[in-house]
Motif scaffolding. Structure first.
Motif, PDB file in Angstrom:
ATOM      1  N   ILE A  54     138.010  14.412   1.522  1.00  0.00           N
ATOM      2  CA  ILE A  54     136.763  13.803   2.016  1.00  0.00           C
ATOM      3  C   ILE A  54     135.755  13.672   0.881  1.00  0.00           C
ATOM      4  CG2 ILE A  54     134.832  14.045   3.632  1.00  0.00           C
ATOM      5  CD1 ILE A  54     136.853  15.420   5.558  1.00  0.00           C
ATOM      6  N   ASP A  55     135.673  14.676   0.011  1.00  0.00           N
ATOM      7  CA  ASP A  55     134.803  14.576  -1.173  1.00  0.00           C
ATOM      8  C   ASP A  55     135.176  13.354  -2.013  1.00  0.00           C
ATOM      9  OD1 ASP A  55     133.298  16.869  -0.648  1.00  0.00           O
ATOM     10  OD2 ASP A  55     134.528  18.153  -1.942  1.00  0.00           O
ATOM     11  N   ASN A  56     136.476  13.169  -2.250  1.00  0.00           N
ATOM     12  CA  ASN A  56     136.937  12.041  -3.055  1.00  0.00           C
ATOM     13  C   ASN A  56     136.640  10.709  -2.378  1.00  0.00           C
ATOM     14  OD1 ASN A  56     137.882  13.817  -5.009  1.00  0.00           O
ATOM     15  ND2 ASN A  56     139.966  13.829  -4.211  1.00  0.00           N
ATOM     16  N   MET A  57     136.844  10.651  -1.059  1.00  0.00           N
ATOM     17  CA  MET A  57     136.523   9.426  -0.315  1.00  0.00           C
ATOM     18  C   MET A  57     135.039   9.111  -0.435  1.00  0.00           C
ATOM     19  SD  MET A  57     138.638   9.844   3.243  1.00  0.00           S
ATOM     20  CE  MET A  57     138.058   8.279   3.900  1.00  0.00           C
ATOM     21  N   ALA A  58     134.199  10.135  -0.261  1.00  0.00           N
ATOM     22  CA  ALA A  58     132.745   9.934  -0.328  1.00  0.00           C
ATOM     23  C   ALA A  58     132.334   9.387  -1.685  1.00  0.00           C
ATOM     24  CB  ALA A  58     132.018  11.246  -0.033  1.00  0.00           C
ATOM     25  N   LYS A  59     132.952   9.889  -2.740  1.00  0.00           N
ATOM     26  CA  LYS A  59     132.633   9.390  -4.081  1.00  0.00           C
ATOM     27  C   LYS A  59     133.035   7.921  -4.221  1.00  0.00           C
ATOM     28  CE  LYS A  59     133.319  10.207  -9.030  1.00  0.00           C
ATOM     29  NZ  LYS A  59     132.968   8.831  -9.278  1.00  0.00           N
ATOM     30  N   GLU A  60     134.238   7.585  -3.769  1.00  0.00           N
ATOM     31  CA  GLU A  60     134.707   6.195  -3.852  1.00  0.00           C
ATOM     32  C   GLU A  60     133.829   5.262  -3.018  1.00  0.00           C
ATOM     33  OE1 GLU A  60     138.865   5.717  -2.918  1.00  0.00           O
ATOM     34  OE2 GLU A  60     139.371   7.551  -3.993  1.00  0.00           O
ATOM     35  N   ILE A  61     133.479   5.693  -1.813  1.00  0.00           N
ATOM     36  CA  ILE A  61     132.628   4.879  -0.940  1.00  0.00           C
ATOM     37  C   ILE A  61     131.249   4.705  -1.555  1.00  0.00           C
ATOM     38  CG2 ILE A  61     131.452   4.836   1.309  1.00  0.00           C
ATOM     39  CD1 ILE A  61     134.031   6.211   2.438  1.00  0.00           C
ATOM     40  N   THR A  62     130.706   5.781  -2.107  1.00  0.00           N
ATOM     41  CA  THR A  62     129.389   5.713  -2.755  1.00  0.00           C
ATOM     42  C   THR A  62     129.419   4.736  -3.927  1.00  0.00           C
ATOM     43  OG1 THR A  62     128.807   7.947  -2.066  1.00  0.00           O
ATOM     44  CG2 THR A  62     127.608   7.048  -3.959  1.00  0.00           C
ATOM     45  N   ASP A  63     130.437   4.865  -4.774  1.00  0.00           N
ATOM     46  CA  ASP A  63     130.545   3.973  -5.931  1.00  0.00           C
ATOM     47  C   ASP A  63     130.596   2.508  -5.505  1.00  0.00           C
ATOM     48  OD1 ASP A  63     130.542   6.189  -7.568  1.00  0.00           O
ATOM     49  OD2 ASP A  63     132.708   6.131  -7.992  1.00  0.00           O
ATOM     50  N   ARG A  64     131.290   2.238  -4.406  1.00  0.00           N
ATOM     51  CA  ARG A  64     131.479   0.854  -3.961  1.00  0.00           C
ATOM     52  C   ARG A  64     130.304   0.317  -3.139  1.00  0.00           C
ATOM     53  NH1 ARG A  64     136.170  -2.269  -1.960  1.00  0.00           N
ATOM     54  NH2 ARG A  64     135.255  -4.305  -1.555  1.00  0.00           N
ATOM     55  N   LEU A  65     129.658   1.172  -2.326  1.00  0.00           N
ATOM     56  CA  LEU A  65     128.708   0.666  -1.330  1.00  0.00           C
ATOM     57  C   LEU A  65     127.256   1.111  -1.497  1.00  0.00           C
ATOM     58  CD1 LEU A  65     130.886   1.001   1.898  1.00  0.00           C
ATOM     59  CD2 LEU A  65     130.572  -0.980   0.418  1.00  0.00           C
ATOM     60  N   LYS A  66     126.941   1.867  -2.526  1.00  0.00           N
ATOM     61  CA  LYS A  66     125.605   2.457  -2.645  1.00  0.00           C
ATOM     62  C   LYS A  66     124.466   1.441  -2.666  1.00  0.00           C
ATOM     63  CE  LYS A  66     125.907   2.772  -7.631  1.00  0.00           C
ATOM     64  NZ  LYS A  66     126.589   3.541  -8.628  1.00  0.00           N
ATOM     65  N   ASP A  67     124.738   0.221  -3.059  1.00  0.00           N
ATOM     66  CA  ASP A  67     123.680  -0.789  -3.134  1.00  0.00           C
ATOM     67  C   ASP A  67     123.773  -1.837  -2.025  1.00  0.00           C
ATOM     68  OD1 ASP A  67     122.575   0.339  -5.485  1.00  0.00           O
ATOM     69  OD2 ASP A  67     124.136  -0.638  -6.684  1.00  0.00           O
ATOM     70  N   SER A  68     124.569  -1.573  -0.982  1.00  0.00           N
ATOM     71  CA  SER A  68     124.806  -2.618   0.016  1.00  0.00           C
ATOM     72  C   SER A  68     124.231  -2.325   1.405  1.00  0.00           C
ATOM     73  CB  SER A  68     126.309  -2.881   0.142  1.00  0.00           C
ATOM     74  OG  SER A  68     126.961  -1.743   0.678  1.00  0.00           O
ATOM     75  N   ASN A  69     123.637  -1.133   1.623  1.00  0.00           N
ATOM     76  CA  ASN A  69     123.123  -0.758   2.941  1.00  0.00           C
ATOM     77  C   ASN A  69     124.136  -1.114   4.035  1.00  0.00           C
ATOM     78  OD1 ASN A  69     121.372   0.199   4.932  1.00  0.00           O
ATOM     79  ND2 ASN A  69     120.361  -1.779   5.146  1.00  0.00           N
ATOM     80  N   PRO A  70     125.328  -0.498   3.995  1.00  0.00           N
ATOM     81  CA  PRO A  70     126.387  -0.887   4.925  1.00  0.00           C
ATOM     82  C   PRO A  70     126.115  -0.431   6.363  1.00  0.00           C
ATOM     83  CG  PRO A  70     127.062   1.032   3.698  1.00  0.00           C
ATOM     84  CD  PRO A  70     125.746   0.575   3.108  1.00  0.00           C
ATOM     85  N   LEU A  71     126.794  -1.109   7.269  1.00  0.00           N
ATOM     86  CA  LEU A  71     126.839  -0.731   8.670  1.00  0.00           C
ATOM     87  C   LEU A  71     128.142   0.027   8.857  1.00  0.00           C
ATOM     88  CD1 LEU A  71     125.902  -0.907  11.627  1.00  0.00           C
ATOM     89  CD2 LEU A  71     126.907  -3.204  11.708  1.00  0.00           C
ATOM     90  N   LEU A  72     128.058   1.309   9.177  1.00  0.00           N
ATOM     91  CA  LEU A  72     129.240   2.147   9.327  1.00  0.00           C
ATOM     92  C   LEU A  72     129.536   2.313  10.804  1.00  0.00           C
ATOM     93  CD1 LEU A  72     130.015   5.450   7.505  1.00  0.00           C
ATOM     94  CD2 LEU A  72     130.103   5.362   9.989  1.00  0.00           C
ATOM     95  N   PHE A  73     130.770   2.003  11.197  1.00  0.00           N
ATOM     96  CA  PHE A  73     131.212   2.217  12.575  1.00  0.00           C
ATOM     97  C   PHE A  73     132.193   3.363  12.622  1.00  0.00           C
ATOM     98  CE2 PHE A  73     130.144  -2.362  13.354  1.00  0.00           C
ATOM     99  CZ  PHE A  73     129.214  -2.129  14.356  1.00  0.00           C
TER     100      PHE A  73
END
Length: 171
Positions: A28-47
């Motif tokens: 989960i830590d690794n996923m969070a890092k990857e998601i942050t790197d990819r989406l940190k500037d996009s204000n995503p909608l998470l479902f």
């Protein structure tokens, strides 16, 4: 027919632990890092896909240190069974997806039929980009589409019946 406590206890007693708590936390830590790197500037909608994605989403959200709009939806193919059927919407998303990046979070990518149907729904409702995140990708060749993969995956595991961390046993 409702399962008895004795049956559920027997299933637990006979189960093999394929992944321990520390391995899950690291994934989960690794996923969070990857998601942050990819989406940190996009204000995503998470479902969060209920009910399976609840535990992963609850663990993942505090690790995402950027703006994110968290919502939930409920689509299922299992209906208290261990094998899937036709997709049933229990709660369709209400949030406006138009021109948004959408991240769908679920527990497992098994065949992927449910995840693909949810992603198609989001695209049809105007999402600019639809990404998927799953804790577990089950390793087999029965995917709904050839070479189907989530955009963010915690871990891959062998093709066995799995439960725990949101993956249930007959509900």
């Amino acid at each position: 027919m409702t399962d008895t406590v004795a049956e559920m206890n027997l299933v637990m007693a006979e189960a093999d632990c394929l992944v321990n708590d520390q391995q899950v936390s690291t994934a989960i830590d690794n996923m969070a890092k990857e998601i942050t790197d990819r989406l940190k500037d996009s204000n995503p909608l998470l479902f969060c896909v209920m009910n399976g994605g609840l535990i992963l989403t609850g663990q993942l959200l505090p690790r995402l240190n950027f703006p994110v709009q968290a919502e939930y939806l409920h689509a299922t193919r299992y209906r208290q069974e261990t094998t899937g059927g036709i997709l049933e919407w229990k709660l369709q998303p209400e949030a406006d997806m138009k021109d948004r990046t959408v991240l769908i979070v679920d527990d497992i990518l098994d065949e992927g039929t449910t995840l693909c149907a949810i992603a198609d729904y989001c695209k049809a409702h105007g999402a600019r980009e639809v990404l998927t995140a799953v804790l577990v990708d089950k390793d087999h060749n029965r995917k709904a589409k050839p070479d189907l993969k989530a955009d963010f995956t915690g871990m891959s595991v062998e093709d066995r019946f799995l439960f725990g961390y949101g993956m249930d046993y007959k509900g």
